[in-house]
Each structure stands twice: as structure tokens, then as C-alpha cells.
Write an enzyme that holds these catalytic residues in place. Sequence first.
Site, PDB file in Angstrom:
ATOM      1  N   SER A   9       0.833  -1.202   0.000  1.00 43.92           N
ATOM      2  CA  SER A   9       0.000   0.000   0.000  1.00 43.92           C
ATOM      3  C   SER A   9       0.864   1.246   0.000  1.00 43.92           C
ATOM      4  O   SER A   9       2.041   1.215   0.417  1.00 43.92           O
ATOM      5  CB  SER A   9      -0.887   0.016   1.256  1.00 43.92           C
ATOM      6  OG  SER A   9      -1.537   1.261   1.428  1.00 43.92           O
ATOM      7  N   TYR A  46      -1.897  -0.890  10.565  1.00 44.35           N
ATOM      8  CA  TYR A  46      -2.057  -1.332   9.179  1.00 44.35           C
ATOM      9  C   TYR A  46      -0.859  -0.907   8.342  1.00 44.35           C
ATOM     10  O   TYR A  46      -0.282  -1.707   7.596  1.00 44.35           O
ATOM     11  CB  TYR A  46      -3.341  -0.735   8.613  1.00 44.35           C
ATOM     12  CG  TYR A  46      -3.576  -0.963   7.142  1.00 44.35           C
ATOM     13  CD1 TYR A  46      -4.120  -2.156   6.683  1.00 44.35           C
ATOM     14  CD2 TYR A  46      -3.289   0.028   6.203  1.00 44.35           C
ATOM     15  CE1 TYR A  46      -4.362  -2.367   5.331  1.00 44.35           C
ATOM     16  CE2 TYR A  46      -3.526  -0.169   4.852  1.00 44.35           C
ATOM     17  CZ  TYR A  46      -4.060  -1.369   4.422  1.00 44.35           C
ATOM     18  OH  TYR A  46      -4.294  -1.565   3.078  1.00 44.35           O
TER      19      TYR A  46
END
Length: 293
Positions: A188, A201
Site C-alpha cells: 500500500s 495497518y
Amino acid sequence: MGNAPQDPTTKHPQPEFPQQDQEPPGRTGAMDPAPDHGEESYRGNGLLRDRAAVVTGGDSGIGRAVALAYAREGADVLFTHLPAEADDARETVRLVEEAGRRGLAVPCDIRDEEQCRRLVERAVTEFGRIDVLVNNAAYQMSQPEGIEDISTEQFDRVVHTNLYGMFWLCKMSVPHIPSGGSIINTTSVQAYKPSPHLLDYAMTKGAIVTFTQGLAQMLADRGVRVNAVAPGPVWTPLIPATLPDTKKFGEQAPMGRPAQPAEMAPAYVFLASEHAGFITAEIMNATGGTPLP
């Protein structure tokens, strides 16, 4: 106008979106606007003809778009979903089978090592091998008040979903991936530009970058390539299920909008195809203009 170029800033819906809240893991049908997985737009060219692919989190979002694209490129697809995502999973199966390929939906919580083992065994039983493993399933939960509000339960869920599952599935799949096969992980933009409210995360997404680059070197002499895709904001059920404010989601990207899942799938197709035969240990950034290292 056929294949005439389109302005990418206005090609898909832009914020502001209706505010929407869902319980995790979220449902595609409740999203407004509806995500685009390439149902009407993706055209295959036989790039993955007769390949056998395993995709985690293939019921919705990026995973569904990848499963659809792989099927239209000629691959059979086995994908995972959580029991609560069975309705979305059935739709992914329909899309894969509509493309003339086998679509197998397998309930699997990749936080559990034994379930990962059974998943790999099922794939090998069904296909005889695993040509492409896509580690896409992930979990996040926003905590705007900071690290004090990240419970150990949440931390465990994020780390076990995003890292343990990927590690186990790679370890168990490698013996069944032939030379010429590949592993593609989903990292990401958060790996490089972490949002404070997604601290745990973002940490796991950074670890995925390192894992991808290390595993690629380990498997290079076997002829197995390992790469990753680093999306920016993407409009998936995870967003209304885990973020408190969806109205302006994606506005921070230089293109001014979130990506649709369909815009991510071509990267996964390319990395799995023979066109990427000399590409390994790479992170393909698809961030809508946010520069990454």
C-alpha cells in the site's frame, strides 16, 4: 469513441460521496457509488491461458477485480472469503465462470495456520499446482485518537491477517509453484506514507515490501518471481467498514479521487504474465499520483 484516451481524473466517481457506514468486513452491494471491478470494461488477451491462480480476499474489491481479469485472461481461479462474505463470493464465482473458467470460492480465515494449509491442499487437489499466488486479503481499522486506542485484539487481527496469512501461504505454496510461476503481494501507499490513524495497518504494509523483496531473491534461482502492488486509495467495502468518514475518501490523491478496483487489476495481470519475465523484487505503485520511493 472506442479506445480514445480518457481524462483519468474524471473517468470514475469523485468525492464528495454519500456518508456510509458498514460493519466489517463490508458488503459490495451496499456501497454508493457501486465499485467497478471491470465487469463491463476488462477485455482479456489470453495472457494467463490455462494458469491456476489462488487469490486471497477475492470476494470483493481488488481481489474480485483480479479474479475477473485473470479469468478473462484464461486462468482458473480459487479464491478465499470470510463466511460473512458468501454473497459477494458467489458473485465473483459467477463472473469467473461467465468468462469460461473455473471459479472456486473457499471460506478461509487466513489468520489460522491450519486453514491456510487446507487452502493450499485444496488448490493443489483442484489444479495440480499453483501458477500464481496473490496475497491480497487485508484488514484495517481506523483509530483517529492514536496508538492508545489500538487494542491488542485489533493489533493481533491486523498483523495476523496481513502478515501471518501471507507468510504461511507463501511457505506452503512454494513447493507447488513451478518455474515460471509467481507470487504477487498487495502492499500500500501506507507502507511509505503512513496515515497516523492507520498506524498498525501501515506497519504491516511496510513489512510486506521487505518480505516481497527478500523472498524474491530467495526464489529467483527457482524461476519463481515475487512482486507486489502498492495501491493508493481504492473504493472497496473495506472503506465504509473501517473508516469513520467516507465522504471525501480519495480526495488526497493528486488525481483527486480514489481508484476503482478495475484500475488495479491490470498491474496484477502484467506481473503474473510472461511480459514481466525479468521483473522480480519490484513494487508496482498505483497511487493516483502520490510519489513513492
